[in-house]
Scaffold this motif. Structure first.
Motif, short mmCIF file in Angstrom:
data_model
loop_
_atom_site.label_atom_id
_atom_site.label_comp_id
_atom_site.label_asym_id
_atom_site.label_seq_id
_atom_site.Cartn_x
_atom_site.Cartn_y
_atom_site.Cartn_z
N PRO A 248 -27.32 -47.21 -32.02
CA PRO A 248 -26.59 -48.24 -32.78
C PRO A 248 -25.62 -47.68 -33.80
O PRO A 248 -24.73 -48.40 -34.25
N ALA A 249 -25.73 -46.41 -34.17
CA ALA A 249 -24.84 -45.84 -35.19
C ALA A 249 -23.52 -45.36 -34.61
O ALA A 249 -22.62 -44.99 -35.37
N PHE A 250 -23.36 -45.38 -33.29
CA PHE A 250 -22.14 -44.84 -32.69
C PHE A 250 -20.97 -45.80 -32.93
O PHE A 250 -21.09 -47.01 -32.77
N ASP A 251 -19.82 -45.23 -33.28
CA ASP A 251 -18.59 -45.99 -33.51
C ASP A 251 -17.50 -45.42 -32.61
O ASP A 251 -17.08 -44.27 -32.78
N LEU B 53 -16.87 -30.09 -26.59
CA LEU B 53 -17.40 -31.38 -27.01
C LEU B 53 -18.92 -31.38 -26.96
O LEU B 53 -19.58 -31.95 -27.84
N LEU B 54 -19.49 -30.76 -25.93
CA LEU B 54 -20.95 -30.70 -25.85
C LEU B 54 -21.53 -29.89 -27.01
O LEU B 54 -22.56 -30.25 -27.58
N GLU B 55 -20.87 -28.80 -27.36
CA GLU B 55 -21.32 -28.01 -28.50
C GLU B 55 -21.21 -28.81 -29.80
O GLU B 55 -22.10 -28.75 -30.66
N ASP B 56 -20.11 -29.56 -29.92
CA ASP B 56 -19.93 -30.39 -31.12
C ASP B 56 -21.01 -31.46 -31.20
O ASP B 56 -21.54 -31.74 -32.29
N ILE B 57 -21.35 -32.07 -30.06
CA ILE B 57 -22.38 -33.11 -30.05
C ILE B 57 -23.74 -32.51 -30.36
O ILE B 57 -24.58 -33.12 -31.05
N ALA B 58 -24.00 -31.29 -29.87
CA ALA B 58 -25.27 -30.63 -30.16
C ALA B 58 -25.46 -30.44 -31.66
O ALA B 58 -26.57 -30.54 -32.18
N GLU B 59 -24.36 -30.17 -32.34
CA GLU B 59 -24.43 -29.92 -33.78
C GLU B 59 -24.37 -31.21 -34.60
O GLU B 59 -25.05 -31.33 -35.63
N HIS B 60 -23.56 -32.17 -34.16
CA HIS B 60 -23.32 -33.36 -34.97
C HIS B 60 -23.75 -34.66 -34.28
O HIS B 60 -23.35 -35.74 -34.69
N GLY B 61 -24.56 -34.54 -33.23
CA GLY B 61 -24.95 -35.73 -32.48
C GLY B 61 -25.65 -36.79 -33.32
O GLY B 61 -25.42 -37.98 -33.15
N GLU B 62 -26.49 -36.35 -34.25
CA GLU B 62 -27.21 -37.31 -35.09
C GLU B 62 -26.25 -38.14 -35.92
O GLU B 62 -26.35 -39.37 -35.98
N GLY C 271 -24.26 -40.63 -33.80
CA GLY C 271 -25.01 -41.68 -33.10
C GLY C 271 -25.09 -41.46 -31.60
O GLY C 271 -25.29 -42.42 -30.85
N ILE C 272 -24.94 -40.22 -31.14
CA ILE C 272 -24.97 -39.91 -29.72
C ILE C 272 -26.37 -39.41 -29.36
O ILE C 272 -26.92 -38.53 -30.00
N LEU C 273 -26.94 -39.98 -28.29
CA LEU C 273 -28.29 -39.64 -27.87
C LEU C 273 -28.32 -38.52 -26.84
O LEU C 273 -29.18 -37.65 -26.88
N SER C 274 -27.42 -38.56 -25.87
CA SER C 274 -27.38 -37.53 -24.83
C SER C 274 -25.99 -37.47 -24.23
O SER C 274 -25.17 -38.38 -24.44
N HIS D 82 -28.19 -30.29 -26.78
CA HIS D 82 -29.50 -30.63 -27.29
C HIS D 82 -29.32 -31.28 -28.64
O HIS D 82 -28.62 -30.75 -29.51
N ASN D 83 -29.88 -32.45 -28.84
CA ASN D 83 -29.73 -33.18 -30.09
C ASN D 83 -30.94 -32.96 -30.98
O ASN D 83 -32.04 -33.44 -30.66
N PRO D 84 -30.80 -32.22 -32.06
CA PRO D 84 -31.96 -31.85 -32.88
C PRO D 84 -32.57 -33.01 -33.62
O PRO D 84 -33.64 -32.87 -34.18
N VAL D 85 -31.94 -34.19 -33.64
CA VAL D 85 -32.50 -35.30 -34.40
C VAL D 85 -33.82 -35.78 -33.82
O VAL D 85 -34.64 -36.38 -34.49
#
Length: 462
Positions: A263-266, A333-342, A345-348, A422-425
């Motif tokens: 729900p946090a994704f914009d 982009l995958l590396e960026d999501i791994a670091e900032h996914g939380e 608001g990105i889950l996978s 990998h999303n550490p959240v």
């Protein structure tokens, strides 16, 4: 980046927050050379002919001297200030030619569902739309420029076209009853025709994660209109194992990143991040990105265990010759999501990348016939050499000079680094475990990979 560049970037980002506009491009203006059979406006003293069985509204901006005019079945001339018609002798200009009539092209040739006939109202540099989303979507505001006459065909086969609002002749129609009254009027009949219907729904897209375009049912007709100038077929992609993203009519070369979100994704904020943090970098100059919410394929949904029926699709293509930049950006982009996914608001996420270029071609599939001819010639030459070698081999074997035996060989998998994040959240903050190491299936040639943090283990797509 200098101050002017930063100012331009922020103007682009501001444009992303506005309601999406789709602007109609073609017109039926008298003074537009593309509307005439000889690709030029009528010369002085020319005989002018409109299609006798058509209906059209024509804006005239300038004064014209003609010798004869055949009018359409029904229509109107809208004269701008200083515009008009005067009579003169035929062939008064030597360079105009004699005897040939200036024929106004069929005004019914412009179709609503043709992606080539629309442009976005506020397009940020580096962004594009997949084919189905180049045509107005359910929540778009449609604009027909006030300073041009037009005629647009609704249909065929698409049923009712629904948009948020329609702006035409200086009026904005956001209520169904107002639009219906306009379409039934003479002004509306001169400008809209065909078996389809047009309606408006003023409800805006209020979901921060975006809304699906809503053109899935019309996509076959959209693609038919887009490919009609090419004979109805797609050009050959200029790479091995090309991709066909959701909403795209033909295969393309590049990469596709698919995101599931919370729900946090914009969506607008993520588009702005792509522009500011990635496309502005020198190593990604020349890349184009399309970002939108699309239906999630049922098979992919079941394979990944995700319950959402939509996903965010990020399509990466290169405007020039393919150099691998799209694949590099997908991994970034995958590396960026791994670091900032939380925070995003990105889950996978999953990533798919097309194969190597074919004959050094471009990502857009240009010059495919030339490459095909070259490939055909090389294949023919190769077959001749192969036949010669085979004949020689059989001759040697008959004479006892050559022996062989069969031996099974294991097929080798195509090399390629797996892609994922990998999303550490979803892991405990005090966990000291390292990220799971992606395992690639040596039996598969797939170049896609994803890590689903909901389950904490890597999953590979076949």
């Amino acid at each position: 980046m200098g101050a002017p560049g930063r100012a331009l970037l922020w103007l682009q980002l501001l444009a992303l927050t506005q309601a999406a506009d789709k602007v109609w491009v073609p017109n039926t203006n008298f003074d537009d050379a593309t509307n005439w059979s000889q690709n030029r406006t009528p010369c002085a003293g020319a005989a002018v002919e409109f299609p006798a069985d058509k209906t059209v509204s024509v804006l005239v901006r300038e004064g014209h001297s003609i010798s004869d005019m055949l009018l359409p079945l029904d229509g109107e001339f809208v004269l701008a200030s200083g515009a008009g018609f005067g009579a003169t002798d035929a062939g008064s200009r030597p360079d105009c030619g004699t005897g040939a009539r200036a024929r106004f092209l069929d005004p019914d040739r412009f179709l609503w569902l043709d992606p080539l006939l629309w442009r976005p109202g506020d397009a940020a540099r580096g962004l594009f739309s997949v084919d189905a989303e180049r045509v107005p979507c359910l929540h778009d505001d449609v604009v027909f420029p006030f300073d041009a006459s037009f005629r647009v065909g609704l249909g065929p086969g698409a049923g009712t076209v629904r948009v948020r609002s329609v702006q035409a002749l200086g009026q904005t129609f956001a209520r169904e009853e107002d639009l219906a009254a306009f379409l039934a009027s003479r002004a509306g009949r001169l400008r809209f025709h065909g078996p389809g219907a047009l309606s408006v729904d003023p409800e805006a897209c209020t979901d921060p994660s975006g809304c699906v375009c809503g053109n899935a049912e019309a996509q076959p007709w959209i693609c038919a209109a887009l490919l009609q100038p090419l004979g109805g077929g797609c050009p050959q992609a200029a790479c091995l194992e090309p991709l066909r993203p959701e909403g795209q009519c033909c295969d393309l070369c590049g990469a596709v990143v698919s995101l599931t979100h919370g729900p946090a994704f914009d969506l607008q904020r993520y588009r702005a991040r792509l522009l500011h943090a990635f496309l502005a970098l020198p190593q990604y100059q020349g890349l184009q990105v399309a970002v939108s919410k699309v239906p999630r394929p049922p098979g992919l949904r079941e394979a990944s265990g995700a319950k959402a029926d939509t996903e965010i699709q990020v399509v990466l293509v290169e405007a020039g010759p393919e150099t691998g930049g799209a694949g590099r950006l997908a991994r970034a982009l995958l590396e960026d999501i791994a670091e900032h996914g939380e925070a995003l608001g990105i889950l996978s996420a999953t990533a798919r990348e097309s194969g190597a270029p074919v004959w050094g071609g471009s990502a857009a599939g240009l010059n495919a016939p030339a490459r095909a001819g070259l490939a055909g010639g090389l294949v023919a030459a190769g077959l001749l050499v192969l036949l010669a070698l085979l004949a020689g081999t059989l001759l040697l074997r008959r004479e006892g000079r050559l022996r062989w035996r069969r031996r099974d060989e294991a097929a080798t998998a195509r090399a390629g680094a797996p892609l994922g994040f990998h999303n550490p959240v979803f892991y405990a903050a005090d966990s000291a475990e390292a990220l799971p190491t992606p395992k690639s299936d040596q039996r598969s040639s797939s170049r896609s990979y994803f890590l689903n943090p909901l389950f904490g283990e890597a999953e590979a797509e076949a």
